[in-house]
Design a protein around this motif. Structure first.
Motif, PDB file in Angstrom:
ATOM      1  N   MET A 426      15.545  50.676 -24.395  1.00  0.00           N
ATOM      2  CA  MET A 426      14.821  49.469 -24.761  1.00  0.00           C
ATOM      3  C   MET A 426      13.321  49.710 -24.890  1.00  0.00           C
ATOM      4  N   VAL A 427      12.739  50.469 -23.966  1.00  0.00           N
ATOM      5  CA  VAL A 427      11.294  50.666 -23.982  1.00  0.00           C
ATOM      6  C   VAL A 427      10.866  51.437 -25.225  1.00  0.00           C
ATOM      7  N   ALA A 428      11.531  52.552 -25.505  1.00  0.00           N
ATOM      8  CA  ALA A 428      11.150  53.370 -26.666  1.00  0.00           C
ATOM      9  C   ALA A 428      11.313  52.588 -27.964  1.00  0.00           C
ATOM     10  N   ARG A 429      12.365  51.806 -28.059  1.00  0.00           N
ATOM     11  CA  ARG A 429      12.609  51.067 -29.297  1.00  0.00           C
ATOM     12  C   ARG A 429      11.602  49.927 -29.469  1.00  0.00           C
ATOM     13  N   LEU A 430      11.230  49.272 -28.371  1.00  0.00           N
ATOM     14  CA  LEU A 430      10.218  48.219 -28.448  1.00  0.00           C
ATOM     15  C   LEU A 430       8.859  48.794 -28.821  1.00  0.00           C
ATOM     16  N   LEU A 431       8.526  49.937 -28.244  1.00  0.00           N
ATOM     17  CA  LEU A 431       7.247  50.588 -28.588  1.00  0.00           C
ATOM     18  C   LEU A 431       7.190  50.910 -30.081  1.00  0.00           C
ATOM     19  N   ALA A 432       8.310  51.352 -30.636  1.00  0.00           N
ATOM     20  CA  ALA A 432       8.343  51.691 -32.053  1.00  0.00           C
ATOM     21  C   ALA A 432       8.156  50.459 -32.940  1.00  0.00           C
ATOM     22  N   CYS A 433       8.418  49.285 -32.373  1.00  0.00           N
ATOM     23  CA  CYS A 433       8.272  48.040 -33.150  1.00  0.00           C
ATOM     24  C   CYS A 433       6.995  47.291 -32.810  1.00  0.00           C
ATOM     25  N   GLY A 434       6.080  47.932 -32.080  1.00  0.00           N
ATOM     26  CA  GLY A 434       4.769  47.334 -31.850  1.00  0.00           C
ATOM     27  C   GLY A 434       4.558  46.650 -30.532  1.00  0.00           C
ATOM     28  N   ALA A 435       5.533  46.683 -29.637  1.00  0.00           N
ATOM     29  CA  ALA A 435       5.344  46.070 -28.323  1.00  0.00           C
ATOM     30  C   ALA A 435       4.450  46.946 -27.453  1.00  0.00           C
ATOM     31  N   ALA A 436       3.858  46.331 -26.448  1.00  0.00           N
ATOM     32  CA  ALA A 436       3.063  47.068 -25.461  1.00  0.00           C
ATOM     33  C   ALA A 436       3.800  46.979 -24.129  1.00  0.00           C
ATOM     34  N   VAL A 437       4.645  47.987 -23.842  1.00  0.00           N
ATOM     35  CA  VAL A 437       5.476  47.993 -22.642  1.00  0.00           C
ATOM     36  C   VAL A 437       5.414  49.362 -22.003  1.00  0.00           C
ATOM     37  N   GLU A 438       5.551  49.386 -20.690  1.00  0.00           N
ATOM     38  CA  GLU A 438       5.513  50.665 -19.959  1.00  0.00           C
ATOM     39  C   GLU A 438       6.314  50.519 -18.675  1.00  0.00           C
ATOM     40  N   ARG A 439       7.200  51.495 -18.428  1.00  0.00           N
ATOM     41  CA  ARG A 439       7.926  51.540 -17.152  1.00  0.00           C
ATOM     42  C   ARG A 439       7.088  52.282 -16.119  1.00  0.00           C
ATOM     43  N   ARG A 440       7.005  51.694 -14.924  1.00  0.00           N
ATOM     44  CA  ARG A 440       6.200  52.313 -13.859  1.00  0.00           C
ATOM     45  C   ARG A 440       7.008  52.405 -12.578  1.00  0.00           C
TER      46      ARG A 440
END
Length: 440
Positions: A426-440
């Motif tokens: 989910m994170v990698a795919r959202l990043l590719a679509c312009g989201a600003a997300v990060e798992r910590r």
């Protein structure tokens, strides 16, 4: 690494959980680009179990790389099945060889992690004449008892006892056909009985059967394996059992819950997503209701384009129901969408009695929601605000992720094991679509 985790990794070597216990979401970024819809979580699990019915090779294509698939892979391998994985542009493929099945070698620790493991009952009884299965785990969204499953299997000749939280089932002379009336169109019970019936002696008739696309997908795969099933897609399934099953190849149908969830994400962020491989017909009643709420879905050659309608998001009333009704699995994402829609909305949950556990988390973000029994009343607010929240099941976690994508500020989402259970990368795919997300 815990023993159960090691067994999962051995069975599904592609499984690499992303690091971190929380997901930080900076809201206010429009989603745009292409989103390839994966195989359906709710379809692939019963398909994997069905492979236990034959000693021949069963190959499943478009398998989603999710935690639940890794867990079930560990369960199947412990039962004696061989698993071979491959990867291509369409995603994962899995070939299962169940030439040997050890019905008593059930991994109790893995069973406790997923609800779909209850489907092993029908498969093991049909193939081996016995099954010993701890009560399955999974999402805490309601009682979801296995009574319908057990009653149907008993009607087919099984002796079943519940001893110390373990289901002991025996059919030493094999199962036989029966006429089974389900009290409600339970997806899990329909799948379990369908799996059992294809090897049972004689004719089984399942009345008031679930009509969900995932049930149809399972039936079509079983037919490809040599089963004789009439009424596929309807409320009455008639199975002529005791036919030798062969191997087969089958592509898992697209995930309609992913389609609906990402359509909501596009509309919520005022974005523009090409949902590759999506089919609006899979949404049933959810399609028109989401359109009324302001989610525009435009068919194109590659699938569907999802965006916010020109009139914006508008409050609607919806009621969950078995297919073709509004899917209960889309209720949580729809609530995240409607939390910022103009006007009022009413969401009535008729399937699971505890599927409003995300309401308090949305309230933390500023949503105006009042609960009255099984109905949630919403008054849309201009915008939610980022806050620390926790996902308590697969769909609630996705809903809170959507809320964070549209909120002002930063949302910290915990409970990521639930997100991983049903959503691939989910994170990698959202990043590719312009989201600003990060798992910590």
């Amino acid at each position: 690494m815990a023993p159960a985790e090691a067994r999962m990794r051995d069975a599904a070597p592609w499984w690499r959980p992303d690091p971190g216990e929380s997901l930080c979401i900076e809201g206010g970024h429009r989603l745009s680009g292409a989103w390839r819809v994966g195989g359906a979580k709710n379809a692939v699990l019963p398909l994997m179990v069905a492979a236990l019915l034959t000693p021949h090779l069963v190959t499943l294509r478009r398998v989603p790389a999710i935690l639940d698939v890794a867990v079930l892979s560990g369960l199947l391998r412990r039962l004696g099945a061989g698993l071979a994985w491959s990867q291509d542009a369409a995603g994962l493929s899995l070939t299962i060889c169940a030439d040997t099945v050890r019905p008593r070698d059930v991994d109790a620790e893995l069973v406790a992690r997923m609800r779909a493991s209850v489907l092993l009952l029908g498969a093991l009884l049909a193939r081996c004449g016995e099954a010993r299965l701890p009560m399955p785990g999974g999402d805490a969204i309601g009682l979801r008892g296995v009574d319908f499953h057990l009653a149907g299997l008993r009607a087919m000749g099984a002796t079943i006892d519940l001893i110390g939280g373990v289901i002991e089932a025996h059919a030493p002379r094999g199962l036989h056909g029966a006429a089974i009336d389900l009290p409600m169109p339970s997806v899990g019970a329909t799948e379990n009985l369908l799996i059992a019936a294809v090897l049972a002696r004689g004719t089984t008739e399942i009345r008031n059967a679930a009509r969900e696309p995932e049930v149809t997908d399972l039936a079509q795969c079983l037919v490809a394996m040599g089963a004789v099933i009439e009424g596929i897609g309807g409320p009455v399934l008639v199975i002529e059992g005791d036919r030798p099953l062969r191997g087969a190849q089958h592509a898992v149908l697209p995930d309609r819950i992913e389609i609906g969830t990402m359509a909501c994400a596009a509309a919520l962020t005022d974005g523009d997503l090409l949902l590759q491989g999506a089919d609006a017909a899979l949404l049933g009643a959810a399609g028109p209701i989401l359109a009324e709420a302001g989610v525009a879905l435009t068919p194109v050659a590659e699938g569907l384009v999802a965006r916010r309608a020109p009139g914006g998001l508008v409050g609607v009333d919806l009621r969950t129901a078995p297919f073709p009704g509004f899917a209960t699995d889309l209720q949580s994402p729809a609530m995240a969408l409607l939390a910022t829609a103009t006007g009022a909305s009413a969401i009535t949950e008729t399937i699971f009695e505890q599927r409003f556990r995300h309401v308090d988390e949305l309230r933390r973000m500023g949503a105006e929601i009042t609960l009255h029994g099984r109905t949630a009343w919403l008054r849309g607010v201009p915008r939610l605000a980022g806050a620390p929240v926790t996902g308590t099941d697969v769909r609630a976690a996705a809903a809170l992720l959507l809320a964070g994508l549209g909120a002002a500020g930063v949302t910290e989402l915990r409970g990521l094991d639930h997100l991983d259970r049903g959503h691939e990368a989910m994170v990698a795919r959202l990043l590719a679509c312009g989201a600003a997300v990060e798992r910590r």
